[in-house]
Scaffold this motif. Structure first.
Motif, PDB file in Angstrom:
ATOM      1  N   SER B  89      58.375  43.385  43.544  1.00 29.39           N
ATOM      2  CA  SER B  89      58.273  43.081  44.972  1.00 29.39           C
ATOM      3  C   SER B  89      57.772  44.276  45.778  1.00 29.39           C
ATOM      4  CB  SER B  89      59.626  42.601  45.497  1.00 29.39           C
ATOM      5  OG  SER B  89      60.616  43.547  45.214  1.00 29.39           O
ATOM      6  N   ARG B  90      57.970  45.503  45.286  1.00 26.49           N
ATOM      7  CA  ARG B  90      57.554  46.669  46.074  1.00 26.49           C
ATOM      8  C   ARG B  90      56.103  47.057  45.816  1.00 26.49           C
ATOM      9  NH1 ARG B  90      61.959  51.078  45.725  1.00 26.49           N
ATOM     10  NH2 ARG B  90      63.873  49.901  45.953  1.00 26.49           N
ATOM     11  N   LEU B  91      55.506  46.489  44.774  1.00 30.53           N
ATOM     12  CA  LEU B  91      54.112  46.820  44.479  1.00 30.53           C
ATOM     13  C   LEU B  91      53.194  45.831  45.191  1.00 30.53           C
ATOM     14  CD1 LEU B  91      55.403  48.618  42.326  1.00 30.53           C
ATOM     15  CD2 LEU B  91      53.653  47.881  40.731  1.00 30.53           C
ATOM     16  N   THR B  92      52.016  46.318  45.576  1.00 32.78           N
ATOM     17  CA  THR B  92      51.053  45.417  46.214  1.00 32.78           C
ATOM     18  C   THR B  92      50.366  44.587  45.133  1.00 32.78           C
ATOM     19  OG1 THR B  92      49.237  46.969  46.037  1.00 32.78           O
ATOM     20  CG2 THR B  92      50.592  47.121  48.019  1.00 32.78           C
ATOM     21  N   VAL B  93      49.639  43.571  45.590  1.00 39.23           N
ATOM     22  CA  VAL B  93      48.873  42.743  44.667  1.00 39.23           C
ATOM     23  C   VAL B  93      47.889  43.607  43.877  1.00 39.23           C
ATOM     24  CG1 VAL B  93      47.135  40.929  44.556  1.00 39.23           C
ATOM     25  CG2 VAL B  93      49.132  40.664  46.057  1.00 39.23           C
ATOM     26  N   GLU B  94      47.210  44.505  44.595  1.00 39.15           N
ATOM     27  CA  GLU B  94      46.237  45.393  43.945  1.00 39.15           C
ATOM     28  C   GLU B  94      46.917  46.265  42.884  1.00 39.15           C
ATOM     29  OE1 GLU B  94      43.046  45.462  44.333  1.00 39.15           O
ATOM     30  OE2 GLU B  94      42.523  47.313  43.265  1.00 39.15           O
ATOM     31  N   GLU B  95      48.128  46.738  43.209  1.00 36.47           N
ATOM     32  CA  GLU B  95      48.833  47.598  42.243  1.00 36.47           C
ATOM     33  C   GLU B  95      49.234  46.822  40.989  1.00 36.47           C
ATOM     34  OE1 GLU B  95      50.832  51.104  44.983  1.00 36.47           O
ATOM     35  OE2 GLU B  95      51.696  49.097  45.050  1.00 36.47           O
ATOM     36  N   HIS B  96      49.477  45.539  41.146  1.00 37.61           N
ATOM     37  CA  HIS B  96      49.747  44.726  39.959  1.00 37.61           C
ATOM     38  C   HIS B  96      48.520  44.679  39.054  1.00 37.61           C
ATOM     39  CE1 HIS B  96      53.419  43.298  41.937  1.00 37.61           C
ATOM     40  NE2 HIS B  96      53.791  42.912  40.735  1.00 37.61           N
ATOM     41  N   LEU B  97      47.338  44.595  39.676  1.00 39.81           N
ATOM     42  CA  LEU B  97      46.123  44.574  38.855  1.00 39.81           C
ATOM     43  C   LEU B  97      45.927  45.931  38.169  1.00 39.81           C
ATOM     44  CD1 LEU B  97      43.533  42.572  40.979  1.00 39.81           C
ATOM     45  CD2 LEU B  97      45.352  41.774  39.485  1.00 39.81           C
ATOM     46  N   ARG B 102      45.996  49.258  33.307  1.00 37.03           N
ATOM     47  CA  ARG B 102      46.463  50.428  32.553  1.00 37.03           C
ATOM     48  C   ARG B 102      47.254  50.049  31.309  1.00 37.03           C
ATOM     49  NH1 ARG B 102      46.295  55.221  35.962  1.00 37.03           N
ATOM     50  NH2 ARG B 102      45.096  54.606  37.784  1.00 37.03           N
ATOM     51  N   LEU B 103      47.821  48.864  31.296  1.00 39.42           N
ATOM     52  CA  LEU B 103      48.686  48.506  30.169  1.00 39.42           C
ATOM     53  C   LEU B 103      48.025  47.549  29.176  1.00 39.42           C
ATOM     54  CD1 LEU B 103      52.199  48.152  31.854  1.00 39.42           C
ATOM     55  CD2 LEU B 103      51.032  50.159  31.019  1.00 39.42           C
ATOM     56  N   ASN B 104      46.768  47.158  29.428  1.00 44.19           N
ATOM     57  CA  ASN B 104      46.132  46.200  28.519  1.00 44.19           C
ATOM     58  C   ASN B 104      44.723  46.651  28.137  1.00 44.19           C
ATOM     59  OD1 ASN B 104      48.135  43.861  28.509  1.00 44.19           O
ATOM     60  ND2 ASN B 104      47.851  44.235  30.692  1.00 44.19           N
ATOM     61  N   PRO B 105      44.475  46.788  26.848  1.00 44.17           N
ATOM     62  CA  PRO B 105      43.157  47.293  26.410  1.00 44.17           C
ATOM     63  C   PRO B 105      42.011  46.327  26.724  1.00 44.17           C
ATOM     64  CG  PRO B 105      44.481  46.600  24.527  1.00 44.17           C
ATOM     65  CD  PRO B 105      45.384  46.560  25.731  1.00 44.17           C
ATOM     66  N   ARG B 106      42.310  45.026  26.778  1.00 47.30           N
ATOM     67  CA  ARG B 106      41.211  44.082  26.976  1.00 47.30           C
ATOM     68  C   ARG B 106      41.109  43.595  28.429  1.00 47.30           C
ATOM     69  NH1 ARG B 106      41.007  39.992  21.933  1.00 47.30           N
ATOM     70  NH2 ARG B 106      42.933  39.127  22.787  1.00 47.30           N
ATOM     71  N   TRP B 107      41.729  44.305  29.337  1.00 48.34           N
ATOM     72  CA  TRP B 107      41.790  43.889  30.736  1.00 48.34           C
ATOM     73  C   TRP B 107      40.395  43.653  31.326  1.00 48.34           C
ATOM     74  CZ3 TRP B 107      45.328  42.199  34.033  1.00 48.34           C
ATOM     75  CH2 TRP B 107      45.059  42.249  35.412  1.00 48.34           C
ATOM     76  N   CYS B 108      40.233  42.590  32.099  1.00 47.90           N
ATOM     77  CA  CYS B 108      38.942  42.261  32.694  1.00 47.90           C
ATOM     78  C   CYS B 108      39.083  42.208  34.216  1.00 47.90           C
ATOM     79  CB  CYS B 108      38.434  40.920  32.169  1.00 47.90           C
ATOM     80  SG  CYS B 108      36.921  40.385  32.973  1.00 47.90           S
ATOM     81  N   TRP B 109      38.504  43.213  34.883  1.00 40.62           N
ATOM     82  CA  TRP B 109      38.591  43.285  36.351  1.00 40.62           C
ATOM     83  C   TRP B 109      37.885  42.111  36.998  1.00 40.62           C
ATOM     84  CZ3 TRP B 109      41.700  45.712  39.459  1.00 40.62           C
ATOM     85  CH2 TRP B 109      42.325  46.906  39.044  1.00 40.62           C
ATOM     86  N   LYS B 110      36.751  41.707  36.385  1.00 40.95           N
ATOM     87  CA  LYS B 110      35.954  40.649  36.988  1.00 40.95           C
ATOM     88  C   LYS B 110      36.781  39.358  37.086  1.00 40.95           C
ATOM     89  CE  LYS B 110      31.776  38.577  36.143  1.00 40.95           C
ATOM     90  NZ  LYS B 110      30.833  38.239  35.083  1.00 40.95           N
TER      91      LYS B 110
END
Lengths: 339, 292
Positions: B89-97, B102-110
């Protein structure tokens, strides 16, 4: 993982370091003055005028002195409750363990980074506090009354490396409580209760046995160091109270023994005259009484840990707390696996 | 057909209560699988075992050919949205992304950005101030943008109103269909599942009562209405439920061959089909099993 840990930890870290930083700043500002006062005191009475040092130097600063002791003693409790207990407990409480442990990071690595970083912050906070407080309090430690030397438990707990051991223990205790109870508030309560118990029980029952105490026996013939009588509730005199140990020692026992070397159960009634008199006129009576006691073979026996054992005991106790902290951390690593 | 999830004799006990027992199930890969069943059937327990949040008491479970959550690599292949759709709850939506990145090697920003935009989420908003629907969208975004091979959703719709629910399902389909991700989604609401699933597993009291492609299931089940008679004589069909009035018998059957034309035959909707299996099971259970 480091970023996430920092992001979650930064609020509670700034709160604690903010307070500690403010205190350290205040100490840095007032310290030089205190040292000047102390130097002036030393040149004035060249370490001989105990009464003067106490009345005009120690006593005026006694509030700040005990306030700082309290601050150092409370630090591990704060670390355990506000850094340790929420570390894992809050994740369970808010359900975010279902989020964070489903990222591509194993639970053990997550815990290793969390405990590692918060652990470093804990050591830093404890070290900063002890260094600042010990430096500022040094002139006061040097002029404190004998009952407050640095071997006595309340001072011992607020000086030296043992504070780091206590803080590390508090952190891992809080983390383990949060992991077991899965809720923050109960984990904080348990952490508080266990810490207070340990910080009272260790100086009472463990620390005295870290080494064999020294023992000293002596006949008391002058009233110089007689502090009073040890009276039982029914008025019988169990013995004298004599300030007999070497300076700076932690006194464990102070009893009167008879000619055969056994502890006295009750001194004869006339020993009431050995009490420190109300007026200087009574000193002769006290002197006579003491000589009669000595003549009948009564002696004073004290057990104590000498001042030189300070760092030895600090090292022992820090090692003990470090080992317990490692065990608690190991427990967390084992217990955190899915179950 | 390779299995995305395979469980055999799977059981989970909490204290003295068995939340799941003797569960054996095979879920094929490349499908969108709906998991339905009454409350307490063990759906959530099964899914939590599948993503490695729980450790089985008995039996075993394999997901994508590996032990759930056994390694970082295994974790990276499975996306999970828990029933409570937890967020910080204290993190912003952007911080969740950023967390996801940072925690997933296959993360896709797009993918993440596109989903946020279509869900209308403000990246600067604190997650604690999101509505239930927005939280579910954020949770789904995190699970999808890590580009898993399997997406596990545990009743993600329960907190949502019908409109948001439809948008959520649409978003889910958009993000998964193209990528060829397998999906397992549990729900109470069969009409929602009908919209997105092509495969169905009905779980009743830890047992798989029915599993298969939805089209085949609908094709093989029929409702029969006719004059009252003994259903045991019906050849080539398995009777799931029967209902009798004085003159008339209504049956729901799984037919393996064309049925006697004396019956009036009609098609069965998915909801009726599911309810029939749940009801049949409740009726067939012995009292002892019911107590458990």
């Amino acid at each position: 993982m480091i970023w996430l840990t920092w992001r979650q930890f930064r609020a509670s870290a700034s709160a604690v370091f903010g307070v500690l930083g403010a205190v350290a700043l205040a100490l840095a500002i007032t310290g030089p003055n205190l040292y000047r006062e102390y130097d002036a005191l030393l040149t004035r009475c060249a370490r001989t005028c105990i009464g003067d040092a106490y009345d005009h130097f120690f006593f005026p600063h006694v509030g700040a002195y005990f306030g700082l002791i309290l601050l150092v003693t409370v630090l591990p409790v704060v670390v355990g409750m506000f850094w340790g207990a929420p570390l894992i407990g809050r994740e369970f409480e808010t359900g975010t363990h279902d989020l964070v442990w489903q990222q591509s990071v194993s639970r053990r690595r997550w815990l290793a980074v969390k405990l590692g970083l918060v652990g470093l912050a804990t050591i830093a906070a404890a070290a900063l506090t002890v260094v600042a407080v010990s430096w500022w309090s040094h002139p006061l430690d040097a002029t404190a009354i004998t009952g407050l030397n640095r071997m006595t438990p309340i001072v011992f707990d607020a000086r030296g490396i043992v504070v780091i051991g206590h803080s590390a223990f508090a952190l891992t205790l809080g983390a383990a409580a949060g992991l077991l109870l899965r809720r923050t508030l109960p984990a904080m309560a348990v952490t508080f209760a266990v810490l207070v118990a340990v910080l009272i029980l260790v100086p009472t029952f463990v620390r005295p046995h870290l080494a064999a105490p020294e023992r000293l026996e002596s006949a008391i013939t002058t009233n110089e160091r007689v502090g009073g009588l040890d009276l039982a509730e029914d008025g019988t005199i169990r013995g004298l109270l004599v300030d007999l140990g070497p300076p700076g020692a932690w006194m464990l026992g102070n009893e009167t023994v008879d000619a055969t070397g056994h502890a006295v159960v009750a001194l004869p009634a006339w020993a009431a005259g050995c009490a420190p008199p109300d007026s200087p006129m009574g000193e002769a009576v006290q002197q006579q009484c003491l000589q009669r006691l000595a003549a009948e073979g009564y002696r004073q026996s004290v057990t104590y840990h000498p001042a030189e054992r300070f760092w030895l005991f600090q090292a022992y106790e820090t090692v003990i707390f470090a080992i317990v902290s490692l065990l608690l951390a190991w427990f967390c690593f084992v217990w955190i696996r899915p179950r | 057909m390779t299995a995305v999830m395979r469980a055999a004799g799977l059981g989970k006990r909490f204290g003295r209560r068995w939340a799941l027992s003797e569960c054996t199930v095979d879920i094929p890969a490349g499908r969108v699988v709906g998991l339905v069943g009454p409350n307490g059937a063990g759906k959530t327990t099964l899914l939590r075992l599948a993503v490695g949040q729980l450790q089985p008491t008995t039996g075993g479970i394999e997901v994508l050919g590996g032990r759930p959550a056994a390694s970082a690599a295994q974790l990276s292949r499975v996306g999970y949205v828990a029933q409570s759709t937890p967020v910080y709850s204290r993190l912003t939506v952007e911080e969740h992304l950023m967390l996801g990145d940072r925690l997933n090697p296959r993360w896709c920003w797009k993918t993440a950005r596109a989903r946020l935009d279509s869900a209308g989420l403000d990246p600067r908003q604190r997650a604690g101030r999101l509505s239930g629907g927005q939280r579910a969208q954020l949770s789904l975004t995190l699970a999808v943008a890590k580009r898993p091979d399997l997406l596990v959703l545990d009743e993600p719709l329960s907190a949502l109103d019908p409109l948001v629910r439809r948008e959520f399902l649409q978003g889910l389909m958009e993000s998964t269909v193209d990528a060829g991700v397998s999906v397992i989604v549990s729900s109470h609401v069969i009409s929602d599942l009908e919209r997105i699933c092509d495969h169905l597993v009905i779980l009743v009291a830890s047992r798989v009562r029915l599993a298969g492609g939805i089209d085949e299931l609908l094709a093989s089940h029929r409702q029969l209405v006719g004059p009252r008679r003994d259903p045991a004589t019906l050849p080539g069909a398995e009777v799931i439920t029967e209902r009798h009035t004085e003159r008339q018998t209504t049956l729901l059957v799984r037919a393996h061959q064309p049925v006697d034309p004396a019956w009036t035959v009609s098609e069965v909707g998915l909801e009726d089909l599911v309810l029939a299996y749940m009801k049949a099971d409740a009726a067939n259970l012995s009292p002892m099993e019911m107590a458990r």
